[in-house]
Design an enzyme around this catalytic site. Structure first.
Site, PDB file in Angstrom:
ATOM      1  CB  CYS A 170      -0.872   0.001   1.254  1.00 44.16           C
ATOM      2  SG  CYS A 170      -2.169  -1.222   1.204  1.00 44.16           S
ATOM      3  CB  ALA A 171       3.607   1.870  -2.262  1.00 44.62           C
ATOM      4  N   GLY A 172       1.258   4.289  -1.781  1.00 39.00           N
ATOM      5  CA  GLY A 172       1.069   5.714  -2.032  1.00 39.00           C
ATOM      6  C   GLY A 172       1.048   6.530  -0.751  1.00 39.00           C
ATOM      7  N   PRO A 173       1.601   7.731  -0.741  1.00 39.93           N
ATOM      8  CG  PRO A 173       2.066   9.869   0.102  1.00 39.93           C
ATOM      9  CD  PRO A 173       1.437   8.557   0.471  1.00 39.93           C
ATOM     10  N   GLY A 227       6.381   7.656   0.458  1.00 43.18           N
ATOM     11  CA  GLY A 227       7.431   8.038   1.412  1.00 43.18           C
ATOM     12  C   GLY A 227       8.296   6.846   1.810  1.00 43.18           C
ATOM     13  CD  GLU A 286      -2.159   3.920  -3.477  1.00 38.75           C
ATOM     14  OE1 GLU A 286      -1.485   3.696  -2.452  1.00 38.75           O
ATOM     15  OE2 GLU A 286      -3.377   4.214  -3.442  1.00 38.75           O
ATOM     16  CG  ASP A 308       2.375   2.542   5.910  1.00 33.99           C
ATOM     17  OD1 ASP A 308       1.834   2.538   7.021  1.00 33.99           O
ATOM     18  OD2 ASP A 308       2.865   3.568   5.399  1.00 33.99           O
ATOM     19  CB  CYS A 365       0.074   6.394  10.778  1.00 37.05           C
ATOM     20  SG  CYS A 365       0.490   7.934  11.562  1.00 37.05           S
TER      21      CYS A 365
END
Ligand SMILES: C[S@@+](CC[C@H](N)C(=O)[O-])C[C@H]1O[C@@H](n2cnc3c(N)ncnc32)[C@H](O)[C@@H]1O
Length: 452
Positions: free
Chosen positions: A263-266, A268, A288, A329, A382
């Site tokens: 789940c790579a976007g955006p 970082g 993504e 993530d 997060c």
């Protein structure tokens, strides 16, 4: 025209009416109004402060208004919030706070409400913040009092106490950290710039945990730094850096060539992983769901050999080889980054968990399918909410008894004093990072599957 207050009002309106993000809207508004220096600082303080405090401000306004708050037009309610914030949370003198808000009502086309705004704010001004808090929280528990004083919804305070315990001093520290102005953290991408050079260029200080982190205490303009313009460094919370570094540091036997950011976007973490993978001769694939966010990954990872793919990670099927390291993530409530998103604490609700938790479960199942036997998955959020963190790990371990929970703490060996747990939970008030959660799982090898 009172430009700082007009900008603050415009930001409040955009957040309330268009679901805008204050941290994206404010810089545009400051630029459009040509505000810098002290005026920009005042507009920032008023808009961010007001958004953070809006739950408690509304409790005060409810007691001072002759009309129920839901019946008040949103523009007028935002004027009242702005006035109440200045009266209760700043040193702006009472007469100035009231008069400038009444003027703002007139200059923003709300002349008919000017008398009402004046009357309500005079009642607000009759008491100070402590007295209002005491009245609102009469009979409440110590934690209930803290929720009002630090303007956090009760369910978020509950989520924090579920992890931190109910020592009021610690909870107060956690809530205060959400209200403090967050430092900007930079990452010096390995292979592109030395951290010392970035420290010298930015005037920041080395981060205490990540060897690539620089913390900017004075705010500053990171976008203007040559290292950022030249794509040698990026803006990234030090906690996020630690999670990418920890995935790369997890012990692994067998090949270490194929890495997946699910789940790579955006982008970082993908950028830091790409730098680490390149150094190690591994290759990163970044997945993504949303095409516009995949675009951002492509930009963030420019210059590294990264395969950016668009699509729903839950639908991916494993190939024969499988991935050696997988980062999940997961999309989450973001309760760990409330300090960076002033409106988020009041926009998020427990109902969001009803959508997010099943999605996180399915994404974790996908990650565990896509990793090779013996490979490692890092589950990251997060958010410190247990429904988004430990509960998933418990369910995954119950569903597959070949799955192994690795002790993540050695991968965070620069962070002292982590509690006695195999998973890692960072906190703004303890570490100065976002409240990132990290759990490491190793998929059972065929032999261990067979043994079971
Ligand atoms: C927490 S963010 C990832 C942040 C990113 N790792 C970084 O460091 O920049 C979660 C991302 O997952 C994406 N996403 C949500 N559902 C997805 C799905 N089913 N498949 C793939 N990506 C998804 C979201 O669009 C969002 O970009």
């Amino acid at each position: 025209m009172d430009k700082p207050r007009t900008v603050a009002f415009t930001v409040l309106q955009a957040v309330s009416k268009d679901d805008a993000y204050a941290n994206l809207t404010l810089p545009n508004q400051l630029g459009a109004a040509g505000l810098t220096g002290r005026d920009a600082a005042l507009a920032t303080e008023l808009s961010y402060g007001c958004l953070r405090a809006s739950g408690t401000l509304d409790e005060v306004l409810r007691r001072c208004s002759t009309r129920p708050l839901p019946d008040i037009e949103i523009a007028v309610l935002n004027l009242l919030r702005l006035g109440a914030y200045q009266l209760l949370r700043t040193r702006i003198p009472t007469h100035a706070a009231v008069a400038t808000t009444v003027d703002l009502a007139r200059s923003t086309g709300n002349t008919r409400a000017a008398g009402f705004v004046n009357a309500v704010l005079r009642k607000v001004a009759a008491r100070d913040f402590d007295t209002w808090c005491a009245e609102i929280t009469e009979g409440a528990s110590a934690l209930g009092q803290l929720a009002v004083r630090h303007s956090h919804p009760g369910w978020i305070v509950g989520a924090f106490t579920d992890v931190l315990g109910d020592d009021p001093a610690e909870i107060e520290a956690a809530l205060s950290a959400d209200d403090a102005r967050p430092e900007t953290h930079l990452v010096a991408w390995p292979g592109r710039i030395e951290r010392d050079e970035l420290v010298a260029q930015s005037g920041g200080t080395p981060g205490p945990y990540s060897p690539y982190a620089v913390r900017l205490t004075e705010g500053g303009e990171p976008a203007a730094l040559p290292a950022i313009k030249g794509r040698q460094a990026g803006v990234q919370d030090e906690g996020s850096q630690l999670c990418a570094l920890a995935l790369a540091a997890l012990p692994l036997s067998g090949p270490d060539e194929r890495w997946l950011d699910l789940c790579a976007g955006p982008g970082g973490k993908a950028a830091l992983l790409a730098a680490l993978a390149t150094d190690r001769g591994a290759h990163l694939t970044a997945q993504e769901l949303h095409p516009h966010r995949a675009e951002l990954i492509t930009r963030a990872t420019e210059g590294w050999d990264v395969d950016v793919r668009v699509g729903d990670a839950r639908k991916l099927q494993p190939d024969e080889r499988g991935y050696d390291r997988v980062l999940l993530d997961a999309p989450c409530t973001g309760l760990g980054a409330l300090r960076r998103r002033p409106e988020a604490r009041w926009r998020r609700t427990p109902d969001d968990l009803a959508d997010l938790v099943p999605l996180q479960d399915e994404l974790l199942a996908a990650a565990l399918r896509l990793v090779r036997p013996g490979g490692v998955v890092a589950y990251v959020t997060c958010s410190p909410h247990l429904a988004e963190t430990e509960d998933h790990i418990t369910r995954a371990l119950q569903a597959d008894d070949t799955l192994e929970l690795l002790d993540a703490r050695p991968a965070f060996n620069t962070v002292c004093g982590l509690p006695d747990s195999a998973t890692v939970q960072l906190w703004p008030h303890r570490h100065g990072t976002d409240a990132m959660f990290f759990a490491a799982l190793r998929r059972g090898t065929p032999a261990s599957s067979w043994a079971h």
